[in-house]
Motif scaffolding. Structure first.
Motif: not given
Lengths: 208, 208
Positions: A5, A7-9, A11
């Motif tokens: 998660s 990584i998504k933050r 982005l």
């Protein structure tokens, strides 16, 4: 392997930084970024420090250099060719995103479908039979694929893609696919996206 | 208002808990759940404790009661009618998800499009002109909408929806929409979903 998660933050921060830059800002605080991305300022600082990025307590982070680091981290300094398997409504909708993907250094190189009536090489996105996947993937150094076939066909398509060397999969089929650990899978769950909204509406109904 | 990332994590845990239950497990540790959801065990425990849910150090969490609490938290004990605006490829792909949404207590009640050739009331999802939105939304107590119109029309559609009382929006249009603070917006960014995959492939290429 599933996507962590943090990584998504990162982005999400990148999108917010882009917006701040558009608005004319040159520096940003973890507080602003956390507010825009829906996380705490501590989380922002923690996520950046994992990658050796530190801000200045008084002056915050410099937006341009932060964007540069993130772009390099996410391989946005080169173009990534990807493919789509399944040209139903969802596949066709995704193919329309190509113009947008280009600016993000992602380009949908080709699409594949089992249905011969969908094959064409004349206009828009080229659509090939599934038998062409091995050849096109290997000749164009493609490592990422989108699966948008019906649930019943998804695992078989997934296995085929992994066999020919695909290492990253974005799955739109409403089924959890099994992949070996060296393959990255991102399940896009539309129900979850709706459920997240309903949480807030539900909460408001309870507290009024 | 945008969606906080802890809400999306809770929904991710819920999906993982469902899978563990299917596999015959009755209890689960924060370690198992974190591993399946791509976060640390500490994060799992912190997220649950925010909602007053605590596990047992030796025996972990009881799956059924955890699912029950999450279902109540997300309003899954009642059916939520939602609408779709924009019946291009993406809208039609989403409309196909209805059967699946029903099991998740979300039901796509109606769809809307500006193009008269897409209007029908005979088969599948009913598609109406946009002028019918106020009437259908108010008569059926609908508070959530999906926007899948082209980017150029998205803000106008968004404003119209908010005017008639929509409080939650899932946006597929590739544009960041402006909403007042009492409206929850969830931007589904397809580029971000691909970028997250590329991060891992990029990282592997660097370290080989």
């Amino acid at each position: 392997m599933i996507i962590k998660s943090n990584i998504k933050r990162l982005l999400q921060y990148r999108i917010c930084l882009g917006k701040f830059k558009e608005l004319g800002f040159t520096r940003v605080y973890s507080y602003n970024l956390g507010n825009a991305a829906g996380v705490s300022p501590e989380q922002v600082r923690k996520d950046f420090s994992t990658y050796g990025i530190t801000g200045n307590k008084k002056a915050g982070y410099e937006i341009s250099s932060l964007l540069e680091i993130l772009n390099r981290l996410f391989g946005m300094d080169k173009t990534h060719n990807i493919i789509i398997v399944g040209m139903g409504n969802m596949g066709r909708a995704l193919a329309n995103y190509n113009e947008r993907f280009i600016t993000q250094h992602v380009y949908i190189y080709a699409a594949f479908d089992m249905d011969p009536s969908k094959h064409n090489k004349t206009s828009g996105m080229p659509v090939f039979p599934l038998s062409k996947i091995p050849d096109i993937v290997s000749k164009n150094d493609i490592t990422t694929a989108i699966i948008s076939v019906p649930a019943i066909a998804a695992q078989e398509v997934c296995n085929l893609l992994i066999d020919v060397g695909i290492k990253g999969i974005l799955n739109f089929a409403p089924i959890v696919l099994k992949v070996p650990d060296h393959v990255v899978i991102n399940h896009l769950n539309l129900s979850t996206e709706i459920d997240a909204i309903i949480y807030y509406l539900n909460e408001k109904l309870d507290t009024r």
